[in-house]
Design a protein around this motif. Structure first.
Motif, PDB file in Angstrom:
ATOM      1  N   ASN A 356       0.824  -1.210   0.000  1.00 24.39           N
ATOM      2  CA  ASN A 356       0.000   0.000   0.000  1.00 24.39           C
ATOM      3  C   ASN A 356       0.857   1.257   0.000  1.00 24.39           C
ATOM      4  O   ASN A 356       0.578   2.228  -0.709  1.00 24.39           O
ATOM      5  N   ALA A 357       1.920   1.245   0.834  1.00 24.45           N
ATOM      6  CA  ALA A 357       2.795   2.417   0.903  1.00 24.45           C
ATOM      7  C   ALA A 357       3.504   2.659  -0.433  1.00 24.45           C
ATOM      8  O   ALA A 357       3.593   3.804  -0.910  1.00 24.45           O
ATOM      9  N   PHE A 358       4.023   1.598  -1.065  1.00 25.75           N
ATOM     10  CA  PHE A 358       4.691   1.741  -2.360  1.00 25.75           C
ATOM     11  C   PHE A 358       3.701   2.192  -3.435  1.00 25.75           C
ATOM     12  O   PHE A 358       4.015   3.055  -4.263  1.00 25.75           O
ATOM     13  N   GLN A 359       2.525   1.606  -3.419  1.00 27.11           N
ATOM     14  CA  GLN A 359       1.576   1.867  -4.492  1.00 27.11           C
ATOM     15  C   GLN A 359       1.043   3.293  -4.449  1.00 27.11           C
ATOM     16  O   GLN A 359       0.734   3.876  -5.489  1.00 27.11           O
ATOM     17  N   HIS A 360       0.958   3.880  -3.241  1.00 31.08           N
ATOM     18  CA  HIS A 360       0.344   5.191  -3.118  1.00 31.08           C
ATOM     19  C   HIS A 360       1.360   6.293  -2.877  1.00 31.08           C
ATOM     20  O   HIS A 360       1.034   7.326  -2.297  1.00 31.08           O
ATOM     21  N   THR A 361       2.590   6.056  -3.286  1.00 31.15           N
ATOM     22  CA  THR A 361       3.618   7.091  -3.225  1.00 31.15           C
ATOM     23  C   THR A 361       4.192   7.276  -4.625  1.00 31.15           C
ATOM     24  O   THR A 361       4.829   6.361  -5.166  1.00 31.15           O
ATOM     25  N   ASP A 362       3.949   8.427  -5.214  1.00 28.43           N
ATOM     26  CA  ASP A 362       4.459   8.720  -6.560  1.00 28.43           C
ATOM     27  C   ASP A 362       5.822   9.376  -6.500  1.00 28.43           C
ATOM     28  O   ASP A 362       6.693   9.103  -7.333  1.00 28.43           O
ATOM     29  N   SER A 363       6.002  10.248  -5.528  1.00 28.75           N
ATOM     30  CA  SER A 363       7.289  10.925  -5.384  1.00 28.75           C
ATOM     31  C   SER A 363       7.423  11.335  -3.927  1.00 28.75           C
ATOM     32  O   SER A 363       6.629  12.132  -3.413  1.00 28.75           O
ATOM     33  N   GLY A 364       8.404  10.742  -3.249  1.00 25.82           N
ATOM     34  CA  GLY A 364       8.545  11.049  -1.837  1.00 25.82           C
ATOM     35  C   GLY A 364       9.372  10.014  -1.128  1.00 25.82           C
ATOM     36  O   GLY A 364      10.310   9.435  -1.700  1.00 25.82           O
ATOM     37  N   VAL A 365       9.002   9.748   0.130  1.00 27.23           N
ATOM     38  CA  VAL A 365       9.786   8.867   0.978  1.00 27.23           C
ATOM     39  C   VAL A 365       8.845   7.849   1.633  1.00 27.23           C
ATOM     40  O   VAL A 365       7.758   8.201   2.093  1.00 27.23           O
ATOM     41  N   VAL A 366       9.310   6.597   1.646  1.00 23.79           N
ATOM     42  CA  VAL A 366       8.626   5.543   2.395  1.00 23.79           C
ATOM     43  C   VAL A 366       9.593   5.083   3.475  1.00 23.79           C
ATOM     44  O   VAL A 366      10.675   4.578   3.169  1.00 23.79           O
ATOM     45  N   SER A 367       9.169   5.272   4.735  1.00 23.77           N
ATOM     46  CA  SER A 367      10.045   4.897   5.855  1.00 23.77           C
ATOM     47  C   SER A 367       9.443   3.707   6.584  1.00 23.77           C
ATOM     48  O   SER A 367       8.242   3.673   6.855  1.00 23.77           O
ATOM     49  N   ILE A 368      10.328   2.739   6.877  1.00 22.22           N
ATOM     50  CA  ILE A 368       9.925   1.525   7.591  1.00 22.22           C
ATOM     51  C   ILE A 368      10.806   1.427   8.821  1.00 22.22           C
ATOM     52  O   ILE A 368      12.034   1.333   8.718  1.00 22.22           O
ATOM     53  N   THR A 369      10.169   1.473  10.021  1.00 17.46           N
ATOM     54  CA  THR A 369      10.914   1.528  11.273  1.00 17.46           C
ATOM     55  C   THR A 369      10.379   0.469  12.225  1.00 17.46           C
ATOM     56  O   THR A 369       9.162   0.253  12.319  1.00 17.46           O
ATOM     57  N   LEU A 370      11.307  -0.171  12.944  1.00 15.84           N
ATOM     58  CA  LEU A 370      10.941  -1.151  13.962  1.00 15.84           C
ATOM     59  C   LEU A 370      11.491  -0.697  15.298  1.00 15.84           C
ATOM     60  O   LEU A 370      12.691  -0.456  15.439  1.00 15.84           O
ATOM     61  N   CYS A 371      10.576  -0.554  16.286  1.00 10.88           N
ATOM     62  CA  CYS A 371      10.973  -0.179  17.646  1.00 10.88           C
ATOM     63  C   CYS A 371      10.375  -1.206  18.594  1.00 10.88           C
ATOM     64  O   CYS A 371       9.148  -1.266  18.745  1.00 10.88           O
ATOM     65  N   ASP A 372      11.252  -1.999  19.197  1.00  8.05           N
ATOM     66  CA  ASP A 372      10.811  -3.114  20.040  1.00  8.05           C
ATOM     67  C   ASP A 372       9.949  -4.057  19.199  1.00  8.05           C
ATOM     68  O   ASP A 372      10.453  -4.717  18.309  1.00  8.05           O
ATOM     69  N   THR A 373       8.644  -4.106  19.501  1.00  5.75           N
ATOM     70  CA  THR A 373       7.753  -4.988  18.730  1.00  5.75           C
ATOM     71  C   THR A 373       6.787  -4.195  17.864  1.00  5.75           C
ATOM     72  O   THR A 373       5.786  -4.740  17.385  1.00  5.75           O
ATOM     73  N   THR A 374       7.056  -2.910  17.663  1.00  7.01           N
ATOM     74  CA  THR A 374       6.169  -2.037  16.891  1.00  7.01           C
ATOM     75  C   THR A 374       6.812  -1.713  15.552  1.00  7.01           C
ATOM     76  O   THR A 374       7.906  -1.126  15.500  1.00  7.01           O
ATOM     77  N   LEU A 375       6.148  -2.083  14.481  1.00  5.47           N
ATOM     78  CA  LEU A 375       6.619  -1.816  13.125  1.00  5.47           C
ATOM     79  C   LEU A 375       5.772  -0.703  12.534  1.00  5.47           C
ATOM     80  O   LEU A 375       4.537  -0.799  12.475  1.00  5.47           O
ATOM     81  N   THR A 376       6.424   0.374  12.101  1.00  7.73           N
ATOM     82  CA  THR A 376       5.740   1.543  11.547  1.00  7.73           C
ATOM     83  C   THR A 376       6.139   1.731  10.093  1.00  7.73           C
ATOM     84  O   THR A 376       7.336   1.790   9.779  1.00  7.73           O
ATOM     85  N   ILE A 377       5.145   1.796   9.224  1.00  7.32           N
ATOM     86  CA  ILE A 377       5.360   2.063   7.794  1.00  7.32           C
ATOM     87  C   ILE A 377       4.665   3.368   7.469  1.00  7.32           C
ATOM     88  O   ILE A 377       3.448   3.499   7.676  1.00  7.32           O
ATOM     89  N   GLU A 378       5.423   4.324   6.963  1.00  8.09           N
ATOM     90  CA  GLU A 378       4.880   5.659   6.684  1.00  8.09           C
ATOM     91  C   GLU A 378       5.317   6.110   5.309  1.00  8.09           C
ATOM     92  O   GLU A 378       6.486   5.948   4.938  1.00  8.09           O
TER      93      GLU A 378
END
Length: 437
Positions: A356-378
């Motif tokens: 979803n993040a790749f498909q809906h980003t035309d120009s910008g940044v996709v960040s994937i972060t893991l903190c402890d057991t929490t995975l955040t995709i923005e």
């Protein structure tokens, strides 16, 4: 009805009928007591008027007939009568009475009655009767006055009415409670069992309506589940044909390029072939997701040690085709972390979020972060327009719904929200308490 006020139907009916019964019994008790005394007074007055009219006084001297005292002058009446009544208060043919008692609910210890009777000759007769305390055996207790007897009878009738009402309410509410418990316990297995009987035909009809409604819902869900299963299984064959044909075409094009030494990279045919290949990959992932989500077995999934960093890198590589032709930077900050998770299910969920993040980003940044057991995709777009304007149109909403169902199946927490020119999804990965699963 006051908003937020919840009433019990049983209590409402019970207290309403008790209130109505209490009012009716009280009114009828008062009415019967009043009519009783009016009847007794009327009989005594009629007797006294008849005796006074038919009795002749000798020399205007008072006479006693039975227990009646008759005189031509008021002053000739007994001392008890003179102490209880005044001559100016007497009304012709109206019974005047005076009851002597210690309390309202005790029997009178004395009673005095007086009637002024005008004769046709113009003379006036005064007739009285005096009752004292009863003598002899067989007397009722002193506290049992006629009023008290009426009250006791009324209270007894009210108690009997309340007991009968409680029995009726019990016979009515018990089947209703049985219907409630049966409806609350209905599931797919109980729907196949016969409908129990609930004594009253109205409750049986209501149970049939509930059963038929849930049967209809069950049949609809089964049709949808069957359709998803069959459609997903049937899609596997054409998807496999598309992918094999795409791979064959790619080999043919590569062979022709080598033979003709022609560079056709970026041609319309190759671009079309690339789109077909990308679409077939998406269809494969979606089919596997739907098949896994529609599985009816409730057995626990197999858990294995999963390296989150390795899984994220592999998924980013597999989904890199979604970023071709885009100026998108992928920032992966996922340290090597091993967790005990269901491998296939984890890849499906995390892969859907990254897709979803790749498909809906035309120009910008996709960040994937893991903190402890929490995975955040923005994902953040460089465009000025907010990505939420076309989220539903491009399928982001449907993807989030699928992800929500998948995380609920695994017991994970999923939170999604809006950021400036982008979207973020947070996944909390939960390991089982027993790692020996």
């Amino acid at each position: 009805m006051v908003k937020g006020l919840h009433l019990s139907l049983r209590r409402y009916v019970l207290w309403t009928l008790l209130a109505v019964g209490s009012v009716l019994i009280t009114l009828f008790s008062m009415f019967s007591a009043e009519r009783f005394f009016q009847g007794m007074d009327g009989m005594l007055r009629g007797t006294m008027v008849s005796v006074a009219s038919n009795t002749e006084l000798t020399g205007e001297l008072p006479q006693r007939v039975l227990n009646f005292y008759i005189s031509a002058e008021f002053d000739q009446q007994p001392e008890e009568i003179l102490a209880s009544f005044r001559q100016d208060e007497l009304i012709p043919f109206v019974l005047a009475k005076d009851l002597k008692r210690d309390w309202f609910f005790t029997r009178p210890y004395a009673a005095r009655f007086l009637v002024m009777v005008p004769l046709e000759s113009g003379e006036v007769r005064y007739i009285s009767q005096v009752f004292g305390e009863l003598k002899g055996r067989g007397r009722r207790p002193v506290w049992l006055s006629h009023e008290l007897v009426s009250i006791i009878i009324g209270i007894s009738a009210l108690v009997v009415f309340a007991i009968v009402l409680l029995l009726i309410m019990r016979s009515v509410t018990k089947p209703v409670e049985m219907l409630q418990d049966w409806a609350a316990a209905l599931d797919e297995k109980q729907l196949d069992a016969p409908i129990p009987r609930f004594r009253y035909k109205e409750l049986n009809a209501l149970a049939s309506l509930i059963h038929n409604s849930l049967q209809s819902v069950k049949q609809t869900l089964e049709r949808e589940r069957t359709f998803v299963n069959h459609a997903s299984h049937e899609l596997r064959t054409p998807i496999a044909v598309i992918r094999s044909s795409t791979e064959l075409l790619q080999r043919v094009l590569e062979k022709e390029q080598l033979e003709n030494q022609a560079h056709t990279i970026g041609s319309k045919g190759e671009n079309a072939l690339m789109r077909i290949d990308n679409a077939s990959k998406t269809m494969t992932d979606l089919t596997e997701t739907l098949l896994w989500l529609a599985r009816e077995d409730s057995q626990p999934l197999p858990y294995h040690p999963v390296d989150i960093a390795t899984t994220v890198e592999q998924l980013c590589d597999d989904l890199a085709y979604l970023l071709k032709g885009k100026t998108v930077t992928v920032d992966v900050n996922v340290p090597s972390t091993t967790m005990y998770l269901p491998d296939t299910a984890s890849r499906i969920i995390i892969g859907n979020v990254i897709r979803n993040a790749f498909q809906h980003t035309d120009s910008g940044v996709v960040s994937i972060t893991l903190c402890d057991t929490t995975l955040t995709i923005e994902n953040q777009n460089d465009a000025e327009a907010s990505p939420l304007s076309n989220v539903e149109d491009t399928g982001y909403g449907l993807g989030l719904k699928l992800i929500t169902k998948l995380t609920e199946r695994l017991g994970w927490q999923c939170q999604a929200g809006v950021v400036v020119n982008g979207y973020h999804v947070t996944l909390t990965l939960n390991e089982p308490e027993n790692t020996d699963v």
